[in-house]
Design a protein around this motif. Sequence first.
Motif, mmCIF file in Angstrom:
data_model
loop_
_atom_site.group_PDB
_atom_site.id
_atom_site.type_symbol
_atom_site.label_atom_id
_atom_site.label_comp_id
_atom_site.label_asym_id
_atom_site.label_seq_id
_atom_site.Cartn_x
_atom_site.Cartn_y
_atom_site.Cartn_z
ATOM 1 N N GLU A 45 0.806 -1.224 0.000
ATOM 2 C CA GLU A 45 0.000 0.000 0.000
ATOM 3 C C GLU A 45 0.837 1.271 0.000
ATOM 4 N N SER A 63 3.082 -2.989 3.755
ATOM 5 C CA SER A 63 1.703 -3.414 3.549
ATOM 6 C C SER A 63 0.970 -3.293 4.872
ATOM 7 N N LEU A 64 -0.306 -3.026 4.788
ATOM 8 C CA LEU A 64 -1.136 -2.849 5.973
ATOM 9 C C LEU A 64 -2.176 -3.954 6.053
ATOM 10 N N SER A 65 -2.426 -4.421 7.260
ATOM 11 C CA SER A 65 -3.541 -5.331 7.493
ATOM 12 C C SER A 65 -4.126 -4.968 8.847
ATOM 13 N N PHE A 69 1.346 -4.065 10.387
ATOM 14 C CA PHE A 69 1.964 -3.648 9.139
ATOM 15 C C PHE A 69 3.162 -4.542 8.866
ATOM 16 N N ARG A 93 8.632 4.179 7.925
ATOM 17 C CA ARG A 93 7.630 3.106 7.949
ATOM 18 C C ARG A 93 7.133 2.846 9.366
ATOM 19 N N GLY A 97 3.269 3.366 10.769
ATOM 20 C CA GLY A 97 2.505 2.360 11.512
ATOM 21 C C GLY A 97 2.040 2.872 12.859
ATOM 22 N N ARG A 100 -0.889 5.192 12.708
ATOM 23 C CA ARG A 100 -2.148 4.477 12.455
ATOM 24 C C ARG A 100 -2.545 3.599 13.642
ATOM 25 N N LEU A 102 -1.220 0.941 14.811
ATOM 26 C CA LEU A 102 -1.133 -0.487 14.559
ATOM 27 C C LEU A 102 -0.343 -1.148 15.681
#
Length: 184
Positions: A45, A63-65, A69, A93, A97, A100, A102
């Motif tokens: 992403e 990538s994010l889930s 991350f 990075r 994260g 957000r 995460l």
Amino acid sequence: MINKFEKSTNPIPEGVMNELVDLSIATFGSGMSPEEVKRHIQEPELVFVTYERGKAVGFSSMSLSEGSFYLAGSVVREEKHKNGHYYSLLRCRVDEGLSRKLRNIKTTTQNPIIEHSLRNILDECVSEEKIKDYKITRKIVEGCYGRMLTKTRPLSKDDNLNRTYSVLRYERGDAFGIGVELLW
């Protein structure tokens, strides 16, 4: 200078993509086709690109889930190693994260420098009170890459970490799966 490209809102322009593909092939010489490299850059992403004098010298993707991350690919031009580019890209990075909220970081690597840098950045985040603490786990992923990704076995400044990584069978492509639980 570091630029952030987000697949959904600010995709990588074609000229930048071509520059990143060329950079990847020149750095790894992996035998991957330009189309394969491009696919690996486009999948995550977020992609961060670092520049020197208007020229891309490195990039990293993530990538994010849900709640996590993944620190995906990262390339820094070989002659620019040890100039802080990778560290800056990794910090971007991690900060992304954290912004957000995460809770978990995941990655795979054959390179103890990556884990060493990640630990240093997370220690900084604790000192800056961005997180309370973190827990790292490590598990061997046999044949993950199918070969050694670098020309020579990378070594970090941490001899204990280098000994830990010495159990990997690089010629087979072994790597460590790294998991980090961020404690808020």
